[in-house]
Design a protein around this motif. Sequence first.
Motif, short mmCIF file in Angstrom:
data_model
loop_
_atom_site.label_atom_id
_atom_site.label_comp_id
_atom_site.label_asym_id
_atom_site.label_seq_id
_atom_site.Cartn_x
_atom_site.Cartn_y
_atom_site.Cartn_z
N GLY A 33 41.26 46.91 44.04
CA GLY A 33 42.28 46.51 43.08
C GLY A 33 41.84 45.45 42.10
N LEU A 34 42.82 44.92 41.38
CA LEU A 34 42.58 43.86 40.40
C LEU A 34 42.22 42.57 41.11
CD1 LEU A 34 45.55 44.33 37.90
CD2 LEU A 34 43.14 44.75 37.47
N ILE A 35 41.25 41.86 40.56
CA ILE A 35 40.81 40.61 41.16
C ILE A 35 41.14 39.46 40.22
CG2 ILE A 35 38.84 39.32 42.06
CD1 ILE A 35 39.64 41.83 43.72
N ASP A 36 41.78 38.44 40.77
CA ASP A 36 42.16 37.27 39.99
C ASP A 36 40.94 36.46 39.59
OD1 ASP A 36 44.23 35.20 39.10
OD2 ASP A 36 42.92 34.05 40.43
N LEU A 74 33.80 34.00 47.22
CA LEU A 74 35.22 34.12 47.49
C LEU A 74 35.84 34.91 46.35
CD1 LEU A 74 38.07 33.37 48.62
CD2 LEU A 74 37.82 31.18 47.40
N PHE A 75 36.56 35.98 46.68
CA PHE A 75 37.32 36.67 45.64
C PHE A 75 38.77 36.78 46.10
CE2 PHE A 75 35.43 40.17 48.08
CZ PHE A 75 36.51 41.02 48.31
N LYS A 76 39.65 36.60 45.12
CA LYS A 76 41.09 36.64 45.38
C LYS A 76 41.70 37.76 44.55
CE LYS A 76 41.41 32.43 44.11
NZ LYS A 76 41.59 31.03 43.77
N ALA A 77 42.34 38.69 45.24
CA ALA A 77 42.98 39.81 44.56
C ALA A 77 44.30 39.35 43.94
CB ALA A 77 43.24 40.94 45.55
N VAL A 78 44.68 40.04 42.89
CA VAL A 78 45.98 39.79 42.28
C VAL A 78 47.03 39.93 43.38
CG1 VAL A 78 47.68 40.83 40.72
CG2 VAL A 78 45.33 40.48 39.95
N GLY A 79 47.93 38.95 43.45
CA GLY A 79 48.93 38.92 44.51
C GLY A 79 48.52 38.08 45.69
N TYR A 80 47.43 37.31 45.54
CA TYR A 80 46.93 36.53 46.67
C TYR A 80 47.91 35.48 47.16
CZ TYR A 80 45.39 32.72 43.54
OH TYR A 80 45.33 31.69 42.64
N ASP A 81 48.91 35.18 46.37
CA ASP A 81 49.94 34.22 46.80
C ASP A 81 50.86 34.84 47.87
OD1 ASP A 81 50.88 35.95 44.74
OD2 ASP A 81 52.56 34.59 44.34
N GLU A 82 50.71 36.12 48.13
CA GLU A 82 51.54 36.81 49.11
C GLU A 82 50.93 36.83 50.51
OE1 GLU A 82 54.64 37.84 48.46
OE2 GLU A 82 54.35 36.99 46.46
N GLY A 83 49.73 36.29 50.67
CA GLY A 83 49.17 36.24 52.01
C GLY A 83 47.66 36.19 52.05
N PHE A 84 47.16 35.77 53.20
CA PHE A 84 45.73 35.54 53.41
C PHE A 84 44.90 36.81 53.24
CE2 PHE A 84 47.24 37.00 57.46
CZ PHE A 84 46.21 37.77 57.95
N GLN A 85 45.51 37.98 53.44
CA GLN A 85 44.76 39.23 53.38
C GLN A 85 44.27 39.57 51.97
OE1 GLN A 85 48.02 38.91 53.88
NE2 GLN A 85 49.17 40.55 52.92
N HIS A 86 44.66 38.79 50.98
CA HIS A 86 44.25 39.05 49.60
C HIS A 86 43.07 38.17 49.16
CE1 HIS A 86 47.68 41.65 48.96
NE2 HIS A 86 48.44 40.74 49.52
N ALA A 87 42.57 37.34 50.04
CA ALA A 87 41.43 36.47 49.72
C ALA A 87 40.32 36.75 50.73
CB ALA A 87 41.84 35.00 49.78
#
Length: 156
Positions: free
Chosen positions: A39-42, A67-80
């Motif tokens: 997906g999209l990566i912040d 370290l990469f954080k996907a868009v929506g990473y504020d919704e949980g640890f599984q996005h980082a």
Amino acid sequence: MKEFIDKEKGRLQALFEPFDKGGSWLSLIEPGRETVRLGLIDDYTVIRVAPHFDAKGEIKRIDFWLLFKAVGYDEGFQHAHTVKIVGWSQKDTYLLDLVDDRMRIYHIELIFPDQEPALASDWKQWRRYKMGNRDRFERIDAEILTEHVRIAEEWE
């Protein structure tokens, strides 16, 4: 050595600047498996650099932890996620391929708004949301960075 590592970290981080600014999507390619579009990566952050030397004391290769954080990473640890990168190639400024310590390939592509209008729209919407919640994201980013630096430092 610290000066060299800081310089390398900056040089490697510069590889990701176009993707952090313009938005990108990321795919995971594992030999013998279907490609997975992550997906999209912040953003991408180089958090550790480890040079390896040959017998003569010359640099043989440089590994780094990303370290990469996907868009929506504020919704949980599984996005980082943090991965150890042992190789990379870049044929042009809008594509980057990274190889991790398990020989998986992370394929990064810059978003082209005229070719991918839906992705470009999602990216712009995400950036507006993030800018509108600056205080919240400063706290979240600090927590994620602290945790992932620890992960990278403990990684063998």
